[in-house]
Design an enzyme around this catalytic site. Structure first.
Site, mmCIF file in Angstrom:
data_model
loop_
_atom_site.group_PDB
_atom_site.id
_atom_site.type_symbol
_atom_site.label_atom_id
_atom_site.label_comp_id
_atom_site.label_asym_id
_atom_site.label_seq_id
_atom_site.Cartn_x
_atom_site.Cartn_y
_atom_site.Cartn_z
ATOM 1 N N MET A 1 -8.898 8.065 0.184
ATOM 2 C CA MET A 1 -9.741 8.451 1.334
ATOM 3 C C MET A 1 -10.280 9.847 1.088
ATOM 4 O O MET A 1 -9.542 10.725 0.627
ATOM 5 C CB MET A 1 -8.915 8.451 2.622
ATOM 6 C CG MET A 1 -8.231 7.124 2.909
ATOM 7 S SD MET A 1 -7.418 7.158 4.511
ATOM 8 C CE MET A 1 -6.511 5.603 4.453
ATOM 9 N N MET B 1 -12.124 4.395 -0.312
ATOM 10 C CA MET B 1 -12.765 4.659 0.995
ATOM 11 C C MET B 1 -13.455 6.011 0.875
ATOM 12 O O MET B 1 -12.988 7.022 1.418
ATOM 13 C CB MET B 1 -11.701 4.637 2.100
ATOM 14 C CG MET B 1 -11.247 3.225 2.445
ATOM 15 S SD MET B 1 -9.687 3.204 3.363
ATOM 16 C CE MET B 1 -8.517 3.233 2.024
ATOM 17 N N ASP C 1 -6.601 -6.740 4.165
ATOM 18 C CA ASP C 1 -5.993 -5.414 4.244
ATOM 19 C C ASP C 1 -5.998 -4.900 5.677
ATOM 20 O O ASP C 1 -7.053 -4.668 6.265
ATOM 21 C CB ASP C 1 -6.797 -4.470 3.335
ATOM 22 C CG ASP C 1 -6.199 -3.072 3.249
ATOM 23 O OD1 ASP C 1 -5.108 -2.840 3.800
ATOM 24 O OD2 ASP C 1 -6.844 -2.216 2.603
ATOM 25 N N SER D 1 0.841 -1.203 0.000
ATOM 26 C CA SER D 1 0.000 0.000 0.000
ATOM 27 C C SER D 1 0.872 1.247 0.000
ATOM 28 O O SER D 1 1.704 1.432 0.897
ATOM 29 C CB SER D 1 -0.894 0.021 1.231
ATOM 30 O OG SER D 1 -1.440 1.317 1.366
ATOM 31 N N HIS E 1 -1.289 -1.232 -4.233
ATOM 32 C CA HIS E 1 -2.550 -0.943 -3.539
ATOM 33 C C HIS E 1 -2.605 0.563 -3.255
ATOM 34 O O HIS E 1 -1.713 1.117 -2.597
ATOM 35 C CB HIS E 1 -2.611 -1.749 -2.246
ATOM 36 C CG HIS E 1 -3.896 -1.642 -1.501
ATOM 37 N ND1 HIS E 1 -5.004 -2.397 -1.810
ATOM 38 C CD2 HIS E 1 -4.253 -0.864 -0.449
ATOM 39 C CE1 HIS E 1 -5.989 -2.091 -0.969
ATOM 40 N NE2 HIS E 1 -5.565 -1.154 -0.140
ATOM 41 N N ASP F 1 -4.747 3.600 -1.642
ATOM 42 C CA ASP F 1 -5.807 3.895 -0.672
ATOM 43 C C ASP F 1 -6.352 5.301 -0.873
ATOM 44 O O ASP F 1 -5.700 6.282 -0.515
ATOM 45 C CB ASP F 1 -5.256 3.746 0.750
ATOM 46 C CG ASP F 1 -5.079 2.293 1.139
ATOM 47 O OD1 ASP F 1 -6.055 1.534 1.024
ATOM 48 O OD2 ASP F 1 -3.966 1.922 1.550
ATOM 49 N N HIS G 1 -8.424 1.096 -3.809
ATOM 50 C CA HIS G 1 -9.343 0.858 -2.685
ATOM 51 C C HIS G 1 -10.019 2.183 -2.372
ATOM 52 O O HIS G 1 -9.391 3.081 -1.803
ATOM 53 C CB HIS G 1 -8.505 0.321 -1.506
ATOM 54 C CG HIS G 1 -9.251 0.135 -0.229
ATOM 55 N ND1 HIS G 1 -8.616 -0.114 0.964
ATOM 56 C CD2 HIS G 1 -10.577 0.142 0.053
ATOM 57 C CE1 HIS G 1 -9.516 -0.235 1.929
ATOM 58 N NE2 HIS G 1 -10.720 -0.075 1.403
ATOM 59 N N MET H 1 -11.444 -6.258 5.338
ATOM 60 C CA MET H 1 -10.607 -5.370 6.155
ATOM 61 C C MET H 1 -10.266 -6.068 7.474
ATOM 62 O O MET H 1 -11.152 -6.558 8.181
ATOM 63 C CB MET H 1 -11.335 -4.058 6.473
ATOM 64 C CG MET H 1 -11.580 -3.134 5.288
ATOM 65 S SD MET H 1 -10.111 -2.665 4.353
ATOM 66 C CE MET H 1 -9.139 -1.802 5.609
#
Ligand code: DX5
Ligand code: ZN
Length: 219
Positions: free
Chosen positions: A39, A70, A178, A10, A35, A37, A68, A140
């Site tokens: 957000m 979020m 994850d 990540s 990966h 992330d 991913h 998760m």
């Protein structure tokens, strides 16, 4: 059914001011996926980056980008992330509500592989009806929002149950895990049935990144 083990470092734990070099190093050190992330400051408290970062990272590696999301209302973002170069897009069950199947279809229509993510407190039952539409399931093992948290053991039965379901269906779908993965617990998550291993702090804090990635794969 045999699922190839893939290591997905990540970039949340990378130096954001040197992202191109970080991604090139991950590729050189044997990562299978990158990966990413995303957000939004609403679904989780922090804001990381958006589609422009994905497009920038895309210029530095040939590895698949595992994005991913979020974010709330991910359906509004999926096309932009696919166009930016995401190979896989995962969306949270908790962020999609009843719309989840349409969001998964939209991801596929945009040309990416589609996955649903469940938080530690979300039961697998919540996604039974959309597993068929998923190319992968992301479980998760920490509460989303931060790197470097401690692995939550009680999610392992969900991994086992998901693998049993896929095996019974005769499908070799990816189960990604994850959060809080280390060289000390990676064997347990693989034994439970996970085959895509996300690791942020473990990879970026490693004295020898290539060795740590290899260990996560083979341990
Ligand atoms: C948490 C992110 C994770 C995080 C993992 O919200 O989804 O991908 O980067 O970091 P570690 O491996 O340090 O727990
Ligand atoms: Zn993640």
């Amino acid at each position: 059914m045999n699922n190839e083990i893939k290591i997905a470092p990540s970039i949340l734990s990378a130096d954001f001011a040197a992202m191109g070099a970080a991604v090139e190093k991950l590729e050189k050190c044997g990562a299978d996926l990158i990966h990413c992330d995303v957000m939004d400051g609403t679904f989780v408290p922090k804001i990381t980056f958006g589609g422009d970062m994905i497009a920038a990272v895309r210029q530095h590696t040939l590895l698949p980008l595992d994005v991913h999301l979020m974010v709330v209302n991910p359906q509004n973002q999926v096309r932009a992330f696919a166009e930016a170069g995401a190979s896989i897009i995962t969306v949270h069950r908790e962020a999609c509500g009843e719309d989840i199947k349409n969001v998964l279809r939209l991801i596929k229509n945009c040309g990416a592989r589609a996955g649903v993510v469940i938080n530690p407190d979300t039961s697998l039952k919540e996604v039974y009806d959309c597993l068929e539409l998923c190319d992968l399931l992301l479980i998760m093992s920490v509460y989303p929002g931060l790197g470097g948290q401690k692995f939550i053991e009680r999610v392992l039965p969900k991994v086992e149950e998901a693998r049993r379901i896929f095996d019974a269906q005769g499908v070799a779908k990816d189960i990604e895990i994850d959060g809080g993965i280390t060289e000390a617990n990676v064997r347990r998550v693989k034994d439970a049935g996970a085959n895509v291993i996300v690791a942020g702090s473990t990879v970026f804090n490693a004295p020898d990144m290539a060795k740590t990635i290899a260990n996560l794969r083979t341990l």
